[in-house]
Design a protein around this motif. Structure first.
Motif, PDB file in Angstrom:
ATOM      1  N   ASP A   1       0.810  -1.224   0.000  1.00 25.16           N
ATOM      2  CA  ASP A   1       0.000   0.000   0.000  1.00 25.16           C
ATOM      3  C   ASP A   1       0.842   1.271   0.000  1.00 25.16           C
ATOM      4  N   THR A   2       2.134   1.134   0.331  1.00 26.80           N
ATOM      5  CA  THR A   2       2.991   2.325   0.331  1.00 26.80           C
ATOM      6  C   THR A   2       3.420   2.698  -1.079  1.00 26.80           C
ATOM      7  N   TYR A   3       3.226   1.779  -2.034  1.00 24.42           N
ATOM      8  CA  TYR A   3       3.599   2.034  -3.417  1.00 24.42           C
ATOM      9  C   TYR A   3       2.443   2.686  -4.180  1.00 24.42           C
ATOM     10  N   ASP A   4       2.817   3.419  -5.225  1.00 20.35           N
ATOM     11  CA  ASP A   4       1.857   3.832  -6.228  1.00 20.35           C
ATOM     12  C   ASP A   4       1.212   2.561  -6.802  1.00 20.35           C
ATOM     13  N   ASP A   5      -0.070   2.631  -7.168  1.00 21.45           N
ATOM     14  CA  ASP A   5      -0.771   1.464  -7.689  1.00 21.45           C
ATOM     15  C   ASP A   5      -0.117   0.900  -8.948  1.00 21.45           C
ATOM     16  N   ASP A   6       0.625   1.733  -9.677  1.00 21.64           N
ATOM     17  CA  ASP A   6       1.243   1.275 -10.912  1.00 21.64           C
ATOM     18  C   ASP A   6       2.607   0.624 -10.699  1.00 21.64           C
ATOM     19  N   VAL A   7       3.122   0.650  -9.476  1.00 20.81           N
ATOM     20  CA  VAL A   7       4.440   0.093  -9.180  1.00 20.81           C
ATOM     21  C   VAL A   7       4.303  -1.350  -8.704  1.00 20.81           C
ATOM     22  N   GLN A   8       5.100  -2.237  -9.302  1.00 18.52           N
ATOM     23  CA  GLN A   8       5.078  -3.644  -8.915  1.00 18.52           C
ATOM     24  C   GLN A   8       6.501  -4.147  -8.677  1.00 18.52           C
ATOM     25  N   ASP A   9       6.710  -4.792  -7.537  1.00 14.67           N
ATOM     26  CA  ASP A   9       8.016  -5.307  -7.149  1.00 14.67           C
ATOM     27  C   ASP A   9       7.970  -6.837  -7.151  1.00 14.67           C
ATOM     28  N   PRO A  10       8.715  -7.501  -8.037  1.00 19.03           N
ATOM     29  CA  PRO A  10       8.663  -8.958  -8.111  1.00 19.03           C
ATOM     30  C   PRO A  10       9.153  -9.659  -6.844  1.00 19.03           C
ATOM     31  N   VAL A  11      10.003  -9.008  -6.054  1.00 19.30           N
ATOM     32  CA  VAL A  11      10.457  -9.619  -4.801  1.00 19.30           C
ATOM     33  C   VAL A  11       9.273  -9.801  -3.850  1.00 19.30           C
ATOM     34  N   LEU A  12       8.391  -8.809  -3.795  1.00 21.37           N
ATOM     35  CA  LEU A  12       7.193  -8.933  -2.962  1.00 21.37           C
ATOM     36  C   LEU A  12       6.279 -10.040  -3.470  1.00 21.37           C
ATOM     37  N   MET A  13       6.213 -10.185  -4.778  1.00 17.62           N
ATOM     38  CA  MET A  13       5.383 -11.244  -5.366  1.00 17.62           C
ATOM     39  C   MET A  13       5.903 -12.618  -4.969  1.00 17.62           C
ATOM     40  N   LEU A  14       7.217 -12.775  -5.000  1.00 15.98           N
ATOM     41  CA  LEU A  14       7.809 -14.062  -4.636  1.00 15.98           C
ATOM     42  C   LEU A  14       7.497 -14.393  -3.178  1.00 15.98           C
ATOM     43  N   ASP A  15       7.646 -13.405  -2.319  1.00 20.43           N
ATOM     44  CA  ASP A  15       7.358 -13.626  -0.894  1.00 20.43           C
ATOM     45  C   ASP A  15       5.895 -13.993  -0.663  1.00 20.43           C
ATOM     46  N   GLU A  16       5.001 -13.378  -1.418  1.00 17.79           N
ATOM     47  CA  GLU A  16       3.569 -13.578  -1.223  1.00 17.79           C
ATOM     48  C   GLU A  16       3.081 -14.927  -1.762  1.00 17.79           C
ATOM     49  N   TYR A  17       3.603 -15.338  -2.924  1.00 16.73           N
ATOM     50  CA  TYR A  17       2.986 -16.462  -3.628  1.00 16.73           C
ATOM     51  C   TYR A  17       3.829 -17.736  -3.684  1.00 16.73           C
ATOM     52  N   GLU A  18       5.072 -17.678  -3.217  1.00 15.95           N
ATOM     53  CA  GLU A  18       5.954 -18.841  -3.359  1.00 15.95           C
ATOM     54  C   GLU A  18       5.375 -20.095  -2.708  1.00 15.95           C
ATOM     55  N   LEU A  19       4.753 -19.943  -1.558  1.00 12.69           N
ATOM     56  CA  LEU A  19       4.234 -21.106  -0.841  1.00 12.69           C
ATOM     57  C   LEU A  19       2.753 -21.357  -1.125  1.00 12.69           C
ATOM     58  N   ARG A  20       2.216 -20.670  -2.117  1.00 16.77           N
ATOM     59  CA  ARG A  20       0.787 -20.810  -2.423  1.00 16.77           C
ATOM     60  C   ARG A  20       0.527 -21.435  -3.794  1.00 16.77           C
ATOM     61  N   GLY A  21       1.559 -22.004  -4.397  1.00 19.96           N
ATOM     62  CA  GLY A  21       1.366 -22.686  -5.675  1.00 19.96           C
ATOM     63  C   GLY A  21       2.058 -22.039  -6.854  1.00 19.96           C
ATOM     64  N   LEU A  22       2.805 -20.934  -6.623  1.00 20.16           N
ATOM     65  CA  LEU A  22       3.525 -20.284  -7.716  1.00 20.16           C
ATOM     66  C   LEU A  22       4.744 -21.117  -8.086  1.00 20.16           C
ATOM     67  N   SER A  23       4.873 -21.466  -9.363  1.00 25.93           N
ATOM     68  CA  SER A  23       5.961 -22.334  -9.805  1.00 25.93           C
ATOM     69  C   SER A  23       7.149 -21.579 -10.389  1.00 25.93           C
ATOM     70  N   PHE A  24       6.907 -20.411 -10.974  1.00 29.66           N
ATOM     71  CA  PHE A  24       8.031 -19.654 -11.547  1.00 29.66           C
ATOM     72  C   PHE A  24       7.729 -18.162 -11.523  1.00 29.66           C
ATOM     73  N   LEU A  25       8.793 -17.376 -11.515  1.00 31.74           N
ATOM     74  CA  LEU A  25       8.696 -15.917 -11.567  1.00 31.74           C
ATOM     75  C   LEU A  25       9.764 -15.413 -12.518  1.00 31.74           C
ATOM     76  N   VAL A  26       9.342 -14.714 -13.556  1.00 30.46           N
ATOM     77  CA  VAL A  26      10.266 -14.068 -14.484  1.00 30.46           C
ATOM     78  C   VAL A  26      10.419 -12.620 -14.026  1.00 30.46           C
ATOM     79  N   ASP A  27      11.608 -12.280 -13.577  1.00 26.04           N
ATOM     80  CA  ASP A  27      11.871 -11.032 -12.876  1.00 26.04           C
ATOM     81  C   ASP A  27      12.643 -10.072 -13.778  1.00 26.04           C
ATOM     82  N   CYS A  28      11.989  -8.993 -14.187  1.00 22.37           N
ATOM     83  CA  CYS A  28      12.651  -7.921 -14.945  1.00 22.37           C
ATOM     84  C   CYS A  28      12.773  -6.655 -14.098  1.00 22.37           C
ATOM     85  N   GLY A  29      12.745  -6.834 -12.788  1.00 18.51           N
ATOM     86  CA  GLY A  29      12.906  -5.706 -11.891  1.00 18.51           C
ATOM     87  C   GLY A  29      11.587  -5.011 -11.592  1.00 18.51           C
ATOM     88  N   VAL A  30      11.668  -4.008 -10.725  1.00 18.57           N
ATOM     89  CA  VAL A  30      10.485  -3.223 -10.377  1.00 18.57           C
ATOM     90  C   VAL A  30       9.982  -2.495 -11.619  1.00 18.57           C
TER      91      VAL A  30
END
Length: 263
Positions: A187-216
């Motif tokens: 919520d501290t980010y602008d709605d248009d900003v996405q950080d793949p590190v946060l995505m990995l932390d959120e979804y790694e243990l919930r069934g996410l199999s891969f993450l292609v990371d091109c940075g924020v």
């Protein structure tokens, strides 16, 4: 199937489709090291669900015809079966196969929709078209009956992204990817900003199999145009120029990104 975690470093190889962790592949945004996508393509063919960048938002993706994978994607998004999803296409041949194509109607003062689409794609647009006979049904688990229920898609959102990494991945596959946007996780980010590190932390243990990371990334969502009834209708103003399709004073038909097609 799950993929082992590994960043796919500058000289590294791939990761096998086994284990409990998430395959984390870091790429240059220009796609100059696209060979790193080979393991990601293998994971998709195995029915895995992951996250990739696009020219708008990061998106959950899965093989369009993987029923188990589609279930996982809906679960990760917390979406019900009536939640609209889109498909990422490599080009117009995919659109022709899975939809009924662009309408033939002519709006006074504008070009035919197909010709306009050729000017806009690849690009940050989602076009809602009537689904074709090759579009798979949505088959999801009913939480009440504990059995799967299937229903045909009448319409589908189509995207042909201009992001080099997305395009390189789609070239490695035989068909489009079902996709849905990854929500903002901070919520501290602008709605248009996405950080793949946060995505990995959120979804790694919930069934996410891969993450292609091109940075924020800081990208607005795609512009969504509904062509399913012939005349173009604006669903959401986004990164693509809507003025080539509708008048500047036309109001979007939805005020919420959660309700809009595309991402």
């Amino acid at each position: 199937a799950r993929a082992k975690r590994g960043k796919g470093g500058k000289g590294g190889g791939g990761a096998a489709l086994a284990g409990d962790a998430t395959l984390h592949v870091t790429l240059e945004a220009d796609g100059s090291d696209e060979w790193r996508l080979d393991d990601v393509a293998d994971a998709i063919r195995a029915g895995c669900v992951g996250i990739i960048p696009t020219d708008s938002k990061y998106a959950f993706v899965v093989d369009l015809e993987s029923r188990d994978g589609v279930q996982t994607l809906y679960d990760l998004k917390g979406a019900e079966d009536n939640k609209p999803m889109s498909i990422l296409c490599a080009g117009f041949s995919d659109i022709d196969r899975y939809t009924q194509g662009f309408p033939d109607n002519v709006v006074a003062g504008r070009q035919q929709p197909f010709k306009l689409a050729r000017k806009c794609l690849p690009g940050p647009y989602t076009f809602i078209l009537n689904a074709g006979k090759d579009m798979p049904k949505v088959c999801l688990l009913d939480p009440r009956s504990k059995s799967k229920k299937c229903k045909a898609r009448k319409t589908v959102g189509v995207r042909v992204p201009s992001h080099p990494v997305t395009a390189a991945l789609l070239r490695r596959l035989d068909r489009p990817l079902l996709c849905g946007s990854v929500p903002n996780l901070d919520d501290t980010y602008d709605d248009d900003v996405q950080d793949p590190v946060l995505m990995l932390d959120e979804y790694e243990l919930r069934g996410l199999s891969f993450l292609v990371d091109c940075g924020v990334m800081r990208n607005p969502a795609s512009t969504v145009i509904d062509l399913s009834k012939g005349k173009p209708s604006l669903v959401r103003r986004g990164a693509g120029d809507a003025s080539v399709w509708v008048d500047d004073d036309d109001d979007p038909t939805t005020s919420s990104d959660d309700e809009a097609w595309g991402f």
